[in-house]
Design an enzyme around this catalytic site. Structure first.
Site, short mmCIF file in Angstrom:
data_model
loop_
_atom_site.label_atom_id
_atom_site.label_comp_id
_atom_site.label_asym_id
_atom_site.label_seq_id
_atom_site.Cartn_x
_atom_site.Cartn_y
_atom_site.Cartn_z
N PHE A 50 14.14 18.23 82.77
CA PHE A 50 14.49 19.31 83.69
C PHE A 50 13.78 19.06 85.02
CE2 PHE A 50 16.34 23.65 83.37
CZ PHE A 50 17.22 23.44 82.32
N GLN B 128 14.28 32.13 94.90
CA GLN B 128 14.81 30.79 94.61
C GLN B 128 16.33 30.74 94.64
OE1 GLN B 128 14.56 28.95 90.42
NE2 GLN B 128 13.23 27.68 91.66
N HIS C 97 19.24 28.40 93.34
CA HIS C 97 19.51 27.31 92.41
C HIS C 97 20.55 26.41 93.05
CE1 HIS C 97 20.76 25.17 88.83
NE2 HIS C 97 19.85 25.78 88.11
N LEU D 275 26.29 30.24 87.55
CA LEU D 275 25.36 29.13 87.38
C LEU D 275 25.91 27.97 86.57
CD1 LEU D 275 22.35 28.53 88.12
CD2 LEU D 275 21.90 28.91 85.72
N GLU E 56 20.74 23.47 85.27
CA GLU E 56 20.06 22.22 85.64
C GLU E 56 20.13 21.20 84.49
OE1 GLU E 56 16.57 23.00 88.12
OE2 GLU E 56 15.47 21.89 86.60
N ARG F 118 13.94 22.76 92.46
CA ARG F 118 15.13 23.41 93.01
C ARG F 118 15.06 23.66 94.51
NH1 ARG F 118 15.78 27.59 87.95
NH2 ARG F 118 16.55 25.98 86.55
N HIS G 85 19.05 32.92 92.76
CA HIS G 85 18.87 32.79 91.32
C HIS G 85 17.65 33.50 90.74
CE1 HIS G 85 19.30 30.91 87.43
NE2 HIS G 85 18.12 30.32 87.52
N ARG H 278 9.70 28.23 91.34
CA ARG H 278 9.60 28.08 89.89
C ARG H 278 10.31 26.81 89.42
NH1 ARG H 278 13.06 29.19 85.55
NH2 ARG H 278 14.58 30.40 86.71
#
Ligand code: FAD
Length: 584
Positions: free
Chosen positions: A116, A236, A238, A248, A251, A282, A349, A391
């Protein structure tokens, strides 16, 4: 006015609230209030996975995980809190497994792990497989498992009860005021301990991956009770939302080998993050996508998006590892990802900021860490802070289960010592009643949708990925006007049962209030750090801004921003944790 009593009242039935409830259940009288059926909480939408240095696929360690989290946060995360989370992660995953979560597995039988963004081995050498998952439905299976455990242990659920205020006795919290959606009756829940786990607030932006319920109610409520919000400027985006929809695409699609390409087919992340490429954090990938568009290298006739290319993956692999993604792309865009690339754009996100807490979930009210007695928070609504300015993917589900449990344990300890509930003030529901009467009693005014659309456009235009002084100053001004407009909307529906127009009008007020903190804190932070990127201050400025922000809502609707120190305890003994330039 009905009054009910429970020792513990948890507001929110996502993973954070349920994990705390399971910790307390069976031993204490616990109630969970949720404005949605628990299984509709946004946690159920989490796709890609939950991180933990289990080392099932290759060597890994909690220290590497902590390093990545702190570097990913652009050094704003509190380092002790990160250490607590990463050290507890392997235990927390095995615990979920024992509670019944059906994780995907390797042939060896061990829990499967995938790469990730931003998760690396040996302090940044190369991507590491650290994220545990159940195909791309990880949140769904975790939520069902914890809900079943909570039911089994007789947690008392109040589904479709929407909390609208806190009950305070002096500076301490001793209950909440909620409206039962079915009847519109107001109920005061009196308690010894109250916990907020009300989730995120992405609905203030036009394009978002968040559920309709993510209107930041918990944030709006605490601000009105004099409690500050921390690090609200860090929102954030994404990188991969479905083009024009924002839904979404996890990821994990890149973790499994998906590649981002610009309009001429180039794998552009090689230029921005040469070591880990598409698996950069991100904030970096989202900015890189916008750079490609600004420099004319977008895809499609309007050159206004980029492409997520999964065509190198076999149809079988997509069906096994990413079934949800496959169906989203087919249903919403008519694209079969094994045959053609998916058009994507960044989507709002995740909220890094929220209600300030210590590592046991206790809410704090100032830079010195003074506790608000009787009050805990965990999950996306809280700011511990383990995510700092940005994050890493799959660290949120981990945050929920680690700090949800810790809050539950801390509440249990508090109950042992506390003598009984603080008495309720006589007029717990007056403020809520006035709010509702005020909205229902008005004839003229704009609709909720009109004002909400204006808010979502403003936040998308002036308070999103790239920011500057002029735009933010305008946003602060316009938000003051929107605050008035939100207070004067008309609510034509006067029904008692499931009056969504009325509740959306109240949610709109919360949305405007927390948005004002995002804009105010972003205006004050004259640097670029993590998800907060200022065109006019493109560099990080540790000398002046290596500090958290705390926002207070004043009586007149203005926002005061002050600072709080960042915990750098790991850096004190290990130079690898000292803030430095982020390179990937
Ligand atoms: C599409 C999507 C995919 C994601 N995928 C991942 C992933 O793969 N890995 C990862 O780590 N993170 C992921 N995230 C982030 C993560 O899912 C969220 O941060 C997390 O689920 C939030 O959990 P929570 O328990 O804090 O709140 P939520 O799950 O959002 O639950 C909030 C609860 O509060 C209740 N509530 C809210 N307001 C009120 C009120 N006024 N009164 C009563 N109840 C109220 C709601 O009913 C709900 O039960 C994803 C997020 C999204 C949107």
């Amino acid at each position: 006015m009905e009054i009910r009593y429970h020792d513990v009242v948890i507001v929110g039935a996502g993973l954070a609230g349920l994990r705390a409830a399971v910790e307390l259940a069976g031993k204490h009288d616990v109630a969970v209030l949720s404005k949605l059926h628990p299984l509709r909480s946004h946690s159920g939408a989490a796709q890609g996975g939950v991180s933990a240095a289990l080392g099932n696929a290759e060597e890994d360690s909690p220290l590497w995980h902590a390093y990545d989290t702190i570097k990913g946060s652009d050094y704003l995360a509190d380092q002790y809190a990160v250490e607590v989370m990463c050290n507890d992660a392997p235990r927390a995953i095995i615990e979920l497994e024992h509670l019944g979560v059906p994780f995907s597995r390797f042939d060896s039988g061990h829990i499967a792990q995938r790469p990730f963004g931003g998760h690396t081995r040996n302090f940044g050498e190369a991507p590491v497989r650290r994220t545990c998952y159940a195909a791309d439905r990880t949140g769904h299976v975790c939520l069902h498992t914890l809900y079943e455990q909570a039911l089994k242990q007789k947690v008392r659920f109040y589904d479709e009860f929407q909390v609208l205020d806190l009950c305070m006795s002096g500076d301490a919290v001793n209950g909440v005021v909620a409206v039962e959606l079915k009847s519109r009756a107001l109920v005061t829940f009196h308690a010894r301990a109250v916990m907020f786990a009300t989730g995120g607030y992405g609905k203030a932006w036009k394009t978002t991956s968040n559920a309709f319920a993510n209107t930041g109610d918990g944030l709006g409520i605490v601000m009105r009770n004099g409690i500050p919000l921390e690090d609200m400027e860090f929102v954030q985006f994404h990188p991969t939302g479905l083009y024009q929809l924002g839904i979404l695409i996890t990821e994990a699609a890149r973790g499994e080998g998906g590649i981002l390409r610009n309009g001429s087919g180039e794998r552009f992340m090689e230029r921005y993050a040469p070591t880990i490429k598409d698996l950069a954090p991100r904030d970096i990938v989202s900015r890189s996508i916008y750079r490609e568009l600004m420099e004319g290298r977008g895809a499609g006739p309007g050159k206004d998006h980029v492409l997520l290319d999964l065509t190198e993956l076999s149809h079988e692999k997509i069906a096994e590892k990413l079934p949800e993604i496959e169906s989203f792309a087919k249903i919403y865009l008519g694209v079969d990802p094994s045959e053609s690339p998916i058009p994507v754009l960044p989507t709002c996100h995740y909220a890094m900021g929220g209600i300030p807490t210590d590592v046991n979930g206790r809410v704090t009210r100032d830079a010195g860490g003074t506790e608000v007695q009787g009050f805990w928070a965990a999950g996306e609504v809280a700011c511990v802070s383990v995510h700092g300015a940005n994050r890493l993917g799959s660290n949120s589900l981990l945050d929920l289960i680690v700090f949800g449990r810790r809050a539950g344990k801390d509440i249990a300890g508090f109950l042992k010592k506390s003598q009984g509930p603080l008495p309720l003030e006589a007029d717990t529901s007056t403020r809520v009643r006035d709010l509702i009467d005020g909205l229902l009693g008005r004839n003229g005014g704009e609709t909720v949708a009109e004002v909400r659309t204006a808010l979502q456009r403003l936040m998308m235009d002036k308070v999103s990925v790239f920011r500057n002084e002029e735009g933010l100053a305008e946003a602060v001004r316009e938000l003051r006007e929107l605050r008035e407009r939100a207070r004067e909307v008309r609510v034509l529906d006067a029904t008692m049962s499931f009056n969504s127009e009325l509740l959306e009008a109240i949610e709109l007020q919360y949305m405007v209030d927390y948005s004002a903190t995002v804009a105010a804190a972003a205006l004050k932070r004259r640097e670029s750090r993590g998800a907060h990127s200022r065109d006019d201050y493109p560099r990080r400025d540790d000398e002046n801004h290596l500090e958290h922000s705390l926002c207070f809502l004043e009586e007149d609707g203005s926002v005061t921003v002050s600072e709080k120190a960042v915990d750098l305890s790991l850096a004190a003994s290990d130079p690898r944790f000292v803030p430095k330039e982020r390179k990937y």
